[in-house]
Design a protein around this motif. Sequence first.
Motif, mmCIF file in Angstrom:
data_model
loop_
_atom_site.group_PDB
_atom_site.id
_atom_site.type_symbol
_atom_site.label_atom_id
_atom_site.label_comp_id
_atom_site.label_asym_id
_atom_site.label_seq_id
_atom_site.Cartn_x
_atom_site.Cartn_y
_atom_site.Cartn_z
ATOM 1 N N SER A 91 57.772 34.960 50.903
ATOM 2 C CA SER A 91 56.341 35.168 50.045
ATOM 3 C C SER A 91 56.439 36.698 49.776
ATOM 4 C CB SER A 91 55.196 34.871 50.898
ATOM 5 O OG SER A 91 55.107 33.290 51.106
ATOM 6 N N VAL A 92 55.667 37.033 48.774
ATOM 7 C CA VAL A 92 55.901 38.452 48.209
ATOM 8 C C VAL A 92 54.159 38.370 47.942
ATOM 9 C CG1 VAL A 92 56.140 40.201 46.555
ATOM 10 C CG2 VAL A 92 57.734 38.514 47.124
ATOM 11 N N LEU A 93 53.443 39.254 48.624
ATOM 12 C CA LEU A 93 51.799 39.551 48.709
ATOM 13 C C LEU A 93 51.847 40.872 47.987
ATOM 14 C CD1 LEU A 93 51.049 38.423 52.277
ATOM 15 C CD2 LEU A 93 51.234 37.097 50.361
ATOM 16 N N ILE A 94 51.074 40.780 46.943
ATOM 17 C CA ILE A 94 50.777 42.077 46.170
ATOM 18 C C ILE A 94 49.275 42.323 46.176
ATOM 19 C CG2 ILE A 94 51.105 43.286 43.969
ATOM 20 C CD1 ILE A 94 53.527 41.633 43.609
ATOM 21 N N ARG A 95 48.684 43.460 46.311
ATOM 22 C CA ARG A 95 47.487 43.865 45.958
ATOM 23 C C ARG A 95 47.502 45.287 45.086
ATOM 24 N NH1 ARG A 95 42.034 44.994 49.498
ATOM 25 N NH2 ARG A 95 41.071 46.253 48.083
ATOM 26 N N ARG A 96 46.816 45.231 43.912
ATOM 27 C CA ARG A 96 46.588 46.527 43.075
ATOM 28 C C ARG A 96 45.131 46.558 42.985
ATOM 29 N NH1 ARG A 96 51.093 44.117 39.537
ATOM 30 N NH2 ARG A 96 53.073 44.976 40.091
ATOM 31 N N ASP A 97 44.751 47.764 43.096
ATOM 32 C CA ASP A 97 43.324 48.085 42.823
ATOM 33 C C ASP A 97 43.153 48.917 41.527
ATOM 34 O OD1 ASP A 97 42.785 46.765 45.035
ATOM 35 O OD2 ASP A 97 41.695 48.512 46.178
ATOM 36 N N TYR A 98 42.031 48.834 40.825
ATOM 37 C CA TYR A 98 42.034 49.357 39.458
ATOM 38 C C TYR A 98 40.459 49.872 39.422
ATOM 39 C CZ TYR A 98 46.356 47.527 37.592
ATOM 40 O OH TYR A 98 47.710 47.114 37.706
ATOM 41 N N ALA A 99 40.147 51.044 38.868
ATOM 42 C CA ALA A 99 38.851 51.172 38.606
ATOM 43 C C ALA A 99 38.432 50.979 36.844
ATOM 44 C CB ALA A 99 38.307 52.840 38.790
ATOM 45 N N VAL A 100 37.519 50.503 36.548
ATOM 46 C CA VAL A 100 37.231 50.359 34.984
ATOM 47 C C VAL A 100 36.741 52.015 34.580
ATOM 48 C CG1 VAL A 100 35.889 49.116 33.363
ATOM 49 C CG2 VAL A 100 36.746 48.197 35.499
ATOM 50 N N ALA A 101 37.768 52.679 33.926
ATOM 51 C CA ALA A 101 37.276 53.889 33.980
ATOM 52 C C ALA A 101 36.782 53.975 32.341
ATOM 53 C CB ALA A 101 38.786 54.733 33.805
ATOM 54 N N LEU A 106 38.216 48.754 27.402
ATOM 55 C CA LEU A 106 38.549 47.688 27.803
ATOM 56 C C LEU A 106 38.022 46.383 26.901
ATOM 57 C CD1 LEU A 106 39.428 45.878 30.292
ATOM 58 C CD2 LEU A 106 36.868 45.929 31.179
ATOM 59 N N LEU A 107 36.607 46.551 26.619
ATOM 60 C CA LEU A 107 35.999 45.524 25.830
ATOM 61 C C LEU A 107 36.957 45.457 24.369
ATOM 62 C CD1 LEU A 107 32.290 46.289 26.555
ATOM 63 C CD2 LEU A 107 33.523 44.468 27.235
ATOM 64 N N ALA A 108 37.328 46.383 23.693
ATOM 65 C CA ALA A 108 37.829 46.469 22.548
ATOM 66 C C ALA A 108 39.266 45.346 22.452
ATOM 67 C CB ALA A 108 38.085 47.921 21.888
ATOM 68 N N PHE A 153 44.142 49.554 28.500
ATOM 69 C CA PHE A 153 43.171 48.592 28.944
ATOM 70 C C PHE A 153 41.831 49.422 29.606
ATOM 71 C CE2 PHE A 153 46.910 45.829 29.515
ATOM 72 C CZ PHE A 153 46.918 45.272 28.392
ATOM 73 N N GLY A 154 41.779 50.895 29.468
ATOM 74 C CA GLY A 154 40.975 51.297 29.972
ATOM 75 C C GLY A 154 40.558 51.082 31.743
ATOM 76 N N LEU A 155 41.680 51.213 32.249
ATOM 77 C CA LEU A 155 41.855 50.976 33.688
ATOM 78 C C LEU A 155 42.546 52.303 34.161
ATOM 79 C CD1 LEU A 155 42.852 47.324 33.997
ATOM 80 C CD2 LEU A 155 40.537 48.346 33.913
ATOM 81 N N GLU A 156 42.058 52.578 35.518
ATOM 82 C CA GLU A 156 42.731 53.779 36.323
ATOM 83 C C GLU A 156 42.906 53.046 37.536
ATOM 84 O OE1 GLU A 156 40.758 57.224 38.732
ATOM 85 O OE2 GLU A 156 40.474 57.377 36.594
ATOM 86 N N GLU A 157 44.426 53.533 37.978
ATOM 87 C CA GLU A 157 45.299 52.746 38.975
ATOM 88 C C GLU A 157 44.490 53.358 40.369
ATOM 89 O OE1 GLU A 157 49.279 53.719 38.283
ATOM 90 O OE2 GLU A 157 49.750 51.382 38.372
ATOM 91 N N GLY A 158 44.273 52.608 41.421
ATOM 92 C CA GLY A 158 43.910 52.899 42.824
ATOM 93 C C GLY A 158 45.165 52.705 43.748
ATOM 94 N N ASP A 159 44.946 52.386 44.765
ATOM 95 C CA ASP A 159 46.043 52.085 45.695
ATOM 96 C C ASP A 159 46.758 50.739 45.353
ATOM 97 O OD1 ASP A 159 45.349 54.251 47.095
ATOM 98 O OD2 ASP A 159 44.529 53.505 49.098
ATOM 99 N N SER A 160 47.981 50.248 45.849
ATOM 100 C CA SER A 160 48.608 49.334 45.595
ATOM 101 C C SER A 160 49.513 49.071 46.851
ATOM 102 C CB SER A 160 49.380 49.141 44.091
ATOM 103 O OG SER A 160 50.381 50.032 44.249
#
Length: 244
Positions: A91-101, A106-108, A153-160
């Motif tokens: 199994s490959v478990l993935i978590r990626r966090d983003y901030a809506v910067a 994003l809406l557009a 997409f207006g996102l900013e990467e966090g930890d992954s």
Amino acid sequence: MSDAVQPTAAEVRAAAEAVKTALDRHLAAVERRSGEDDPAVYEAFNELATAAEAYDELLYDRYDEVTPFEIPGTEDALPPYTGPEEPNALSVLIRRDYAVAEPQRLLAQAQRVEAADYDDGADGEASGTVHGALGILFGEFEPDEIASRHKEFGLEEGDSTLWVTAADDHTDPGEWLEAPFEGVDPQRVICRFDVSTVFDDDLDDEDTDDEPARRLAANAEDDLEEELDTGLDEDDLEPLDADR
């Protein structure tokens, strides 16, 4: 720290004795270890780290002094692998966090996707909220594509983090979907890969960007345009493939 909650000299002395005991146990475990990943050594290491950290804290609280030792973090460390040597499944478990910067970006972008669906009978309203826009974009694009195009997409990467775990057999369809991340056995994690800005301190002086190290080269030519205002026009965005 107030005198009322300061540790006593006896407590500091007891913590020092605990470090000595843990040190002896760790050495003994190392001397009789059965292999490179001996669980006894792993356990003794954690006990030594815990004792040393406790002593360091009490020493500082009582005497405003510290030890010269740096204890490696153990909270994220994995225990020795005890799974099958030749796993039949994984199994490959993935978590990626983003901030809506940039919510407007994003809406557009979500509105562009929805506009193409609207011709096919979509309601044309879900993209009016941030959570609705996220649902549209993550439903339209693969997670890896969003990771590589997150700025669009207006996102900013966090930890992954990515964990590869071994399994004895393939699971039945739908078996774990209700709780996909429960019951992970740390001793069956074959390998893991973490990306975090906390690792930036290890970069060379010229690599001081806020992005994680492995993202620096990948995103070097993906600089954002000037910051968007609330009057964002569609012409300010690169077109998406609406026929996906």
